[in-house]
Design an enzyme around this catalytic site. Structure first.
Site, mmCIF file in Angstrom:
data_model
loop_
_atom_site.group_PDB
_atom_site.id
_atom_site.type_symbol
_atom_site.label_atom_id
_atom_site.label_comp_id
_atom_site.label_asym_id
_atom_site.label_seq_id
_atom_site.Cartn_x
_atom_site.Cartn_y
_atom_site.Cartn_z
ATOM 1 N N MET A 81 22.779 -67.998 -61.905
ATOM 2 C CA MET A 81 22.175 -67.431 -63.115
ATOM 3 C C MET A 81 22.648 -65.990 -63.309
ATOM 4 O O MET A 81 22.012 -65.207 -64.018
ATOM 5 C CB MET A 81 20.649 -67.511 -63.028
ATOM 6 N N HIS A 125 25.548 -64.523 -53.632
ATOM 7 C CA HIS A 125 26.410 -65.335 -54.507
ATOM 8 C C HIS A 125 27.870 -65.225 -54.059
ATOM 9 O O HIS A 125 28.601 -66.220 -54.047
ATOM 10 C CB HIS A 125 26.317 -64.848 -55.957
ATOM 11 N N GLN A 147 14.025 -73.809 -66.543
ATOM 12 C CA GLN A 147 13.459 -73.738 -65.193
ATOM 13 C C GLN A 147 12.531 -72.524 -65.017
ATOM 14 O O GLN A 147 12.034 -72.295 -63.925
ATOM 15 C CB GLN A 147 14.557 -73.744 -64.134
ATOM 16 N N GLN A 153 15.327 -76.186 -53.321
ATOM 17 C CA GLN A 153 16.293 -76.487 -54.390
ATOM 18 C C GLN A 153 17.484 -77.259 -53.828
ATOM 19 O O GLN A 153 17.897 -78.289 -54.378
ATOM 20 C CB GLN A 153 16.757 -75.173 -55.023
HETATM 21 P P1 PAJ Z 1 20.625 -68.182 -58.599
HETATM 22 O O1 PAJ Z 1 19.266 -67.695 -58.235
HETATM 23 O O2 PAJ Z 1 21.524 -67.271 -59.372
HETATM 24 O O3 PAJ Z 1 21.353 -68.609 -57.276
HETATM 25 C C1 PAJ Z 1 22.619 -69.209 -57.315
HETATM 26 C C2 PAJ Z 1 22.951 -69.704 -55.921
HETATM 27 O O4 PAJ Z 1 23.035 -68.587 -55.027
HETATM 28 C C3 PAJ Z 1 21.869 -70.643 -55.340
HETATM 29 O O5 PAJ Z 1 22.485 -71.732 -54.665
HETATM 30 C C4 PAJ Z 1 21.106 -69.722 -54.391
HETATM 31 O O6 PAJ Z 1 20.485 -70.430 -53.321
HETATM 32 C C5 PAJ Z 1 22.253 -68.849 -53.882
HETATM 33 N N1 PAJ Z 1 21.724 -67.593 -53.316
HETATM 34 C C6 PAJ Z 1 20.882 -66.703 -53.905
HETATM 35 N N2 PAJ Z 1 20.576 -65.714 -53.044
HETATM 36 C C7 PAJ Z 1 21.222 -65.975 -51.881
HETATM 37 C C8 PAJ Z 1 21.313 -65.336 -50.602
HETATM 38 N N3 PAJ Z 1 20.648 -64.208 -50.341
HETATM 39 N N4 PAJ Z 1 22.079 -65.915 -49.642
HETATM 40 C C9 PAJ Z 1 22.758 -67.066 -49.901
HETATM 41 N N5 PAJ Z 1 22.727 -67.729 -51.085
HETATM 42 C C10 PAJ Z 1 21.967 -67.188 -52.064
HETATM 43 O O7 PAJ Z 1 19.533 -70.859 -57.896
HETATM 44 C C11 PAJ Z 1 19.854 -70.663 -59.062
HETATM 45 O O8 PAJ Z 1 20.506 -69.533 -59.483
HETATM 46 C C12 PAJ Z 1 19.579 -71.682 -60.172
HETATM 47 O O9 PAJ Z 1 18.431 -72.394 -59.844
HETATM 48 C C13 PAJ Z 1 20.770 -72.646 -60.431
HETATM 49 C C14 PAJ Z 1 21.094 -73.494 -59.203
HETATM 50 C C15 PAJ Z 1 22.018 -71.859 -60.873
HETATM 51 C C16 PAJ Z 1 20.391 -73.612 -61.578
HETATM 52 O O10 PAJ Z 1 20.069 -72.925 -62.727
#
Ligand code: PAJ
Length: 270
Positions: free
Chosen positions: A34, A41, A65, A157
């Site tokens: 997102m 990320h 969501q 998730q």
């Molecule tokens: P978002 O919160 O942007 O996260 C995108 C991806 O990055 C997800 O798979 C999340 O688990 C991962 N992520 C976030 N913070 C993290 C961290 N500190 N360490 C490792 N991975 C991390 O999750 C979403 O977006 C949405 O729900 C999405 C899957 C895009 C659907 O809209």
């Protein structure tokens, strides 16, 4: 090669048609996000780039969501910076769709799961996982990647996406990536940027307390005493899950409890 930014599904199809050679026999990795990208990320993007010849990143703040309008409104948007990071990491494609591009049906059709999605965060965010699963399935069907990368930070998730792809025979491997944390233990999150310095300091207590040998109830009470509003603290197997609010900001995390396990294995199904 410079990163190519795509806004419409038809542009992706066109790109594939015009570059048959470029796509032939190449594996495609996919990282849905997102936006407001941080090192969490970036770790997913680096893993995808290391394991696949081509990588697509999607950036879409998915309204279906969000169970609270204010949360959606305040969600940080930093597209310029995000595109610069994609370029720096040599990501091949970035997909930045509009709502109508992804939801031509205005969300009349949706995916829902009836057991796991009702627990943990699902109990506190009605409809959240329906919206998440629906957008992830749409994106997987658009790109049909060989592998898609999800963080263990959002383990519920990740497990739901794994269950969905299995149930709908989606031929994409869902890859679990470890949680990236700040040096003080706090899991990186786009929502951390909404905390002021005092709130950020307080947030580190959440990550610290989750790992202790205290009971779920004692952690819950300690967090409330510190000023958090606690949605849940819940241990399942050797993993403890939690979600808290500091003011308007909601944080989630999960940790493996080393005192409850004989062998260390991150990212197992809860
Ligand atoms: P978002 O919160 O942007 O996260 C995108 C991806 O990055 C997800 O798979 C999340 O688990 C991962 N992520 C976030 N913070 C993290 C961290 N500190 N360490 C490792 N991975 C991390 O999750 C979403 O977006 C949405 O729900 C999405 C899957 C895009 C659907 O809209």
């Amino acid at each position: 090669m410079a990163t190519i930014v795509i806004h419409q599904i038809k542009d992706w199809r066109q790109l594939q048609l015009e570059n048959k050679q470029k796509f032939a026999d190449k594996t495609l990795g996919f990282v849905p996000t997102m936006g407001n990208l941080h090192d969490g990320h970036a770790s997913l993007l680096k893993q995808s780039a290391a394991e696949n010849q081509l990588t697509v990143l999607s950036i879409f703040v998915n309204p279906t969501q969000f169970d609270q309008a204010k949360d959606l409104e305040y969600y940080p948007k930093t597209l310029e910076q995000d595109l610069a990071l994609a370029e720096k990491l040599n990501i091949d494609f970035v997909f930045v769709p509009t709502y109508t591009e992804l939801y031509p049906d205005n969300y009349n059709y949706k995916i829902s799961e009836s057991i796991l999605s009702k627990q943990f965060c699902g109990q506190h965010r009605p409809g959240h996982f329906d919206g998440m699963l629906t957008v992830v399935l749409k994106l997987l069907l658009i790109f049909r990647p060989n592998r898609a990368y999800f963080g263990e930070k959002d383990l519920q998730q990740l497990n739901l996406v794994q269950g969905m792809t299995k149930s709908f025979f989606v031929e994409t491997d869902i890859i679990a990536c470890p949680t990236i944390r700040d040096t003080n233990g706090l899991a990186l999150s786009s929502r951390n940027h909404q905390l002021d310095p005092d709130e950020y300091e307080l947030a580190t207590q959440f990550a610290t307390l989750l790992r202790t040998k205290l009971s779920d109830k004692d952690i819950h009470d300690s967090l409330e005493w510190l000023g958090f509003s606690v949605d849940y603290i819940q241990t399942q197997g050797d993993r403890r899950f939690g979600a808290v609010r500091i003011g308007k900001v909601r944080l989630i995390d999960n940790v493996q409890l080393l005192h409850k396990t004989t062998h260390h294995k991150e990212g197992t199904v809860a």
